[in-house]
Structure formats: structure tokens, C-alpha cells
Write a protein that holds these residues in place. Structure first.
Motif, PDB file in Angstrom:
ATOM      1  N   UNK A  82       6.421   1.238   5.369  1.00  0.00           N
ATOM      2  CA  UNK A  82       5.896   2.158   4.357  1.00  0.00           C
ATOM      3  C   UNK A  82       4.542   2.677   4.816  1.00  0.00           C
ATOM      4  N   UNK A  83       4.296   3.968   4.579  1.00  0.00           N
ATOM      5  CA  UNK A  83       2.989   4.528   4.894  1.00  0.00           C
ATOM      6  C   UNK A  83       2.036   4.259   3.734  1.00  0.00           C
ATOM      7  N   UNK A  84       0.811   3.886   4.067  1.00  0.00           N
ATOM      8  CA  UNK A  84      -0.172   3.483   3.059  1.00  0.00           C
ATOM      9  C   UNK A  84      -1.487   4.245   3.255  1.00  0.00           C
ATOM     10  N   UNK A 108      -8.620   0.041  -2.581  1.00  0.00           N
ATOM     11  CA  UNK A 108      -7.359  -0.697  -2.701  1.00  0.00           C
ATOM     12  C   UNK A 108      -6.263   0.001  -1.901  1.00  0.00           C
ATOM     13  N   UNK A 109      -5.358  -0.798  -1.411  1.00  0.00           N
ATOM     14  CA  UNK A 109      -4.252  -0.296  -0.608  1.00  0.00           C
ATOM     15  C   UNK A 109      -3.180   0.300  -1.516  1.00  0.00           C
ATOM     16  N   UNK A 110      -2.738   1.523  -1.185  1.00  0.00           N
ATOM     17  CA  UNK A 110      -1.729   2.220  -1.994  1.00  0.00           C
ATOM     18  C   UNK A 110      -0.629   2.776  -1.097  1.00  0.00           C
ATOM     19  N   UNK A 118      -5.889  -4.519  -9.383  1.00  0.00           N
ATOM     20  CA  UNK A 118      -5.601  -4.321 -10.810  1.00  0.00           C
ATOM     21  C   UNK A 118      -4.236  -3.702 -11.071  1.00  0.00           C
ATOM     22  N   UNK A 119      -3.629  -3.086 -10.060  1.00  0.00           N
ATOM     23  CA  UNK A 119      -2.299  -2.501 -10.227  1.00  0.00           C
ATOM     24  C   UNK A 119      -1.226  -3.317  -9.511  1.00  0.00           C
ATOM     25  N   UNK A 120      -1.516  -4.578  -9.287  1.00  0.00           N
ATOM     26  CA  UNK A 120      -0.571  -5.468  -8.602  1.00  0.00           C
ATOM     27  C   UNK A 120       0.777  -5.517  -9.346  1.00  0.00           C
ATOM     28  N   UNK A 121       1.912  -5.625  -8.638  1.00  0.00           N
ATOM     29  CA  UNK A 121       2.054  -5.761  -7.188  1.00  0.00           C
ATOM     30  C   UNK A 121       1.937  -4.423  -6.474  1.00  0.00           C
ATOM     31  N   UNK A 122       1.482  -4.491  -5.251  1.00  0.00           N
ATOM     32  CA  UNK A 122       1.296  -3.278  -4.470  1.00  0.00           C
ATOM     33  C   UNK A 122       2.640  -2.696  -4.026  1.00  0.00           C
ATOM     34  N   UNK A 123       3.644  -3.560  -3.826  1.00  0.00           N
ATOM     35  CA  UNK A 123       4.980  -3.131  -3.407  1.00  0.00           C
ATOM     36  C   UNK A 123       6.015  -4.056  -4.009  1.00  0.00           C
ATOM     37  N   UNK A 124       7.075  -3.485  -4.575  1.00  0.00           N
ATOM     38  CA  UNK A 124       8.185  -4.290  -5.090  1.00  0.00           C
ATOM     39  C   UNK A 124       9.379  -3.382  -5.376  1.00  0.00           C
ATOM     40  N   UNK A 125      10.582  -3.987  -5.339  1.00  0.00           N
ATOM     41  CA  UNK A 125      11.799  -3.312  -5.788  1.00  0.00           C
ATOM     42  C   UNK A 125      12.275  -3.881  -7.115  1.00  0.00           C
ATOM     43  N   UNK A 126      11.556  -4.842  -7.644  1.00  0.00           N
ATOM     44  CA  UNK A 126      11.995  -5.587  -8.820  1.00  0.00           C
ATOM     45  C   UNK A 126      12.308  -4.654  -9.993  1.00  0.00           C
TER      46      UNK A 126
END
Length: 525
Positions: A284-286, A293-295, A229-237
Motif C-alpha cells: 500500500x502507498x502511504x 501520522x502515517x496514512x 487517534x484513527x487507529x487501526x491504520x490498516x484493516x479489512x475487518x
């Protein structure tokens, strides 16, 4: 607390696939048209890394003669199961226009250092293949499917098919399990199983400044997949202030103590836009939140340039020597050739011991047989230096020092022979396919003897030097902007990075040789 400083793999090392086997960590990355195929780096602490193996080291595994720029090996996947390493890779033959010719293969090895098997052909329906080993022992191939049809989404979803290891082939139906999100450009699938869920990681947004990692999950391998639900999990955009841009194409690893880390690609522009080093690898540490969900550790979805390392003893490796005197019987692992392996018909370290002898073949425009040996540029500021003995007979014979991106973009300090002037030195530049000679008049050289060549790179600026006596450097021309040695310089998008090296051309076909005594690569930062 120990710290991981990103990128962990600097310079052209994109599309990381990470795996742990007991106390050892490995990352496999794409190599595109450069030979050998696939780079595997090794670490025991996630802080210190070394290049360990290039497994696709023979033509029977990887025949790239004729592959175009940014074709070749895309997005490998390295996994381990029941005492065997599995390496999946794509050999892209063409990606121009509507179609993509993408052939997917599998090689295996009992040891990460080989020997690696002959390839098993899998399919050609798309790229970014990966292999998932399920708990019941069955194995599944995933890849994105390319849809070339007019009016269709070219990134036609993630498909899955069973791999029958005993038969060495895919069996059963091909099933689309995920069509992606509104971010689009869905590719780079990896599946992980945890706490009863299948987690599907994909790359989305395209491998430039909108790049991202999407996470989805399902209780069935075949879906339906629920998107984070909080996608994207990772981005620099949309965050140009970040050091690490283009963050995406992630893969996961669990440490011995149960911590989780994501390897992902990134890039660092030299001028706010152009990334001459190419796409690199960061960690990145998750953690997994209460909802499963993965954070990212520390919150948010932006990549960090420094993160906490796992609680493991530091395991540093010996640094690569700055100088290669070409005294070994084979090239060091830092060296690469274009499309074809080194062969005695054009490269020798034994015909004149202590020298790298290159025999000139085709032009810098060739996608078949170039006499070029180069290594990645892995820092913004570098000095490179060599000395060459070369006695050309005509303007069709050239040798020297090169900064190379692809057949359309390079800058070349070359020695040749001109009818009215004899042996001379000058600079050839190809900028997005436009050829130029940067000096109004090439500089005269003695008729014989060694010539020392040097390049100083400061971010997007290059300065060449030359000398006929060691240490007596003179500039060859003025400063040159090399921002065109980057993915971003031309459409359609390219995928590699800048290499520094030496090369020889003989366009008359007589295989004129040049002898290089040493090569220095020195990072100045």
C-alpha cells in the motif's frame, strides 16, 4: 503511471518484512515447516518481483525435524546497516496448548545472496522478533512476549532489549514498551525513526479476519507510546466485499524519492471464507499527514488491490518456466521439502539423469522424515502434471501427485500395490485428520511402465486424471472439494497454504524409489 497489482507475492508468503538497499528492494516472508527457511523476494520497481534467496539452507541454521504443523519459521525481520544484512527469525518448536517454545536467532550476510552466517541465539521469550538500528549505532531486539499464565493476556506486550553485536548476545534489562490496544493480540513489532519520533508498528486482531496494523509513536524508544487517534491504520475487518482480506502485519520502506510504502499480509478467500492459497503479501502507498501520522494514499484504512507505483523504471524479470524436466544438478528455487533438507539418502537428480528420484520414507502423518517435494500454489486455477515410474511391492509403498496443506489435510493421487489386484491407482484424502480412500475400487494399472498424473484445480474444486499413454487422460474419481486445504478449516488456527508436488512413502522401511520425469505447473488465469 505504472500500477502495482496486489498481491505482489501470491500464494503462501506471509508476514512480510521489507527493506531497501540503494536501488534494490527485498521482502522476507515466513516459511513455517517448509525447507529452506525464509523466502527473500527482490524488486527494483515494487511492481515486478522474483524469488531471489532462501537463506536458511542448512541444518546448522534450521533443524526442524519433529516440528509440528505450522511450527518452524515465523515472521522473519530483514534489515540492513553499515554494509551488512541482518535476518532475525523464530524457530517455533511447539505452539500447542498454553505454552509456546519459540527460539529466536540472528544470521547475517554481506550480500543478500549469501553466504549467510551460522545463527546467533537471542532469546525464547516470544515470537515475531525484529531488529532496530538506532542512529547512535546501538541495536535493539523487539519481540512480543508470550504469557501462558491463567487469567493473563497471552499476548503480553512488546518487549525490547539491547543487542551487543561485538559480543553476539543480548545485554541489559528487558523492558515492556507497549501493551497494545483494545484490538488485542499485539504482535509483529517494527520500529522506524522519523522527524524525532520513534514509530512502532504492530499487528493486532489476530492473523485472520480481524487483523489490523496499529501505529503508535513516542519521543523515546522506551515509550510511553501514543496510539494513532484513527487507529487501526490498516484493516479489512468488517469489509467482506474487499478482495484483500486479513490485512495486517505491516512493515515500511521509503523509496529513493521519499515516497513510503507498506508491505502487509493479506488473503483471498475462494468461497467467502477459506483461503487455500494461504496468506499473501500486498503493498500500500502511504504518506505522513500534517500531524505526523502515517496514512494510506487515497484515504481510509482499507487495503487496495491496485495502487500507484513509484516513479521508477520498470524492471521485469523472466517468468518461471511452467515445466521442470529435472535436468539440473539441484532442485529449482520453486521447490520445497518438509522440515528436512534434500539429502542423497532420499532424493537424487543424478542417479538417473533427467529424473527426480525419491526414495520412500515415512508416512504423510510424519513430522520427521517425509519424501515429499512441492511448490506453492499461487493462483486459484491451476493444472499440474507429472509422469512417474514406480513398481510397488505392497500396499505400504505409495507414490504420486499431491495437493498438500499439512499432515492432517491433503489429497493424494497415489499408485500402490494390492494383494488381489496388483498395481493400482487411487485417491487418499485426509480432511482435518480424518483418513479416507475416495474410490470405491482402486483403478487397475499395467504391471509396469510410466503412469501420467494430472490435477486441475478450480478455486475450491479439484479433479484428478491419469493415463498410461501420454495424452489419453481419464478422470480418477469425481470432483473433490478442497476447502479444507486452508488455515480456516480447523481450530486452532493454522498458518500455511496449499502446495502441489510429488511424494513417495515406504512404510515397510525398504526405501522403495519412484522416478519422476517432469513436473508441469500451469496457472490458468
Amino acid at each position: 503511471m505504472n500500477v502495482i497489482t496486489n498481491p505482489v507475492l501470491c500464494g503462501f508468503n506471509p508476514d512480510p518484512s521489507i527493506v531497501r538497499v540503494e536501488d534494490d528492494y527485498y521482502i522476507a516472508t515466513s516459511t513455517f515447516e517448509w525447507f529452506p527457511g525464509v523466502q527473500i523476494h527482490h524488486s527494483r520497481d515494487l511492481v515486478n518481483w522474483r524469488l531471489l534467496k532462501r537463506p536458511l539452507d542448512r541444518i546448522s541454521q534450521l533443524n526442524m525435524a519433529g516440528n509440528g504443523d505450522s511450527d518452524g519459521v515465523w515472521a522473519p525481520c530483514l534489515t540492513y546497516d553499515n554494509g551488512l544484512f541482518y535476518l532475525i527469525y523464530t524457530d517455533v518448536k511447539s505452539h500447542k496448548g498454553a505454552f509456546k517454545d519459540t527460539h529466536n536467532y540472528l544470521v547475517t550476510a554481506a550480500s543478500i545472496e549469501g553466504p549467510w552466517s551460522e545463527p546467533v541465539y537471542l532469546n525464547s521469550s516470544g515470537f515475531d522478533p525484529s531488529l532496530f538500528h538506532d542512529e547512535d549505532g546501538r541495536k535493539w531486539l523487539l519481540n512480543m512476549r508470550w504469557d501462558f499464565r491463567k487469567g493473563k493476556n497471552k499476548f503480553g506486550g512488546i518487549v525490547i532489549q539491547e543487542y551487543a553485536e561485538a559480543e553476539g548476545r543480548l545485554i541489559g534489562p528487558v523492558t515492556t514498551i507497549f501493551e497494545g490496544t483494545e484490538i488485542g493480540f499485539t504482535e509483529g513489532p517494527h520500529v522506524y525513526k522519523k522527524d524525532g519520533y520513534y514509530y512502532l508498528l504492530t499487528a493486532e486482531g489476530g492473523t485472520r479476519y480481524r487483523h489490523a496494523v496499529t501505529v503508535a509513536r513516542s519521543v523515546s524508544l522506551f515509550g510511553p507510546y501514543e496510539v494513532d487517534p484513527h487507529n487501526p491504520m490498516l484493516t479489512s475487518s468488517g469489509q467482506p466485499e474487499l478482495l484483500l482480506q486479513k490485512a495486517g502485519h505491516g512493515s515500511l520502506v521509503e523509496t529513493q524519492s521519499g515516497d513510503w510504502y507498506m508491505a502487509h499480509l493479506c488473503a483471498r478467500p475462494v468461497d467467502g471464507f477459506h483461503c487455500i492459497l494461504g496468506r499473501e503479501t500486498a503493498l500500500q502507498k502511504c504518506y505522513w499527514d500534517d500531524e505526523g501520522w502515517l496514512r494510506l494514499e487515497g484515504g481510509g484504512n482499507s487495503p487496495s488491490s491496485q495502487i500507484a507505483a513509484p516513479a521508477l523504471p520498470l524492471y521485469p524479470f523472466e517468468r518461471e518456466a511452467e515445466r521442470d524436466d529435472f535436468d539440473a544438478h539441484q532442485l529449482g528455487d520453486q521447490w520445497n521439502t518438509l522440515r528436512i533438507p534434500p539429502g542423497p539418502d532420499w532424493l537424487s537428480l543424478s542417479e538417473r539423469p533427467g529424473f527426480l528420484r525419491l526414495k520412500g520414507m515415512e508416512s504423510l502423518s510424519s513430522c520427521h522424515r517425509q519424501s515429499l517435494v512441492a511448490r506453492r500454489q499461487q493462483a486459484f486455477n491451476i493444472d499440474i502434471e507429472t509422469v512417474v515410474e514406480f513398481a510397488p511391492d505392497s500396499f505400504q509403498q505409495m507414490a504420486g501427485l499431491i495437493l498438500y496443506y499439512n499432515t492432517e489435510d491433503y489429497v493424494y493421487l497415489r499408485i500402490t500395490h494390492l494383494e488381489q489386484h496388483g498395481r493400482v491407482i487411487g485417491i487418499i484424502r485426509s480432511d482435518r485428520g480424518v483418513y479416507d480412500e475416495l474410490l470405491e475400487v482402486d483403478l487397475p494399472l499395467p504391471d509396469s511402465g510410466p503412469v501420467y498424473l494430472k490435477a486441475a484445480v478450480n478455486r475450491e474444486t479439484l479433479q484428478f486424471y491419469y493415463a498410461v499413454e501420454a495424452g489419453t487422460w481419464s478422470p480418477a474419481g469425481g470432483e473433490i472439494n478442497i476447502a479444507h486445504l486452508s488455515d480456516e478449516a480447523k481450530e486452532p488456527l493454522r498458518f500455511t497454504g496449499t502446495f502441489a508436488g510429488v511424494c513417495v512413502q515406504d512404510l515397510a522401511g525398504t526405501r522403495k524409489a519412484a522416478d519422476f520425469d517432469y513436473f508441469i505447473y500451469r496457472e490458468m488465469e
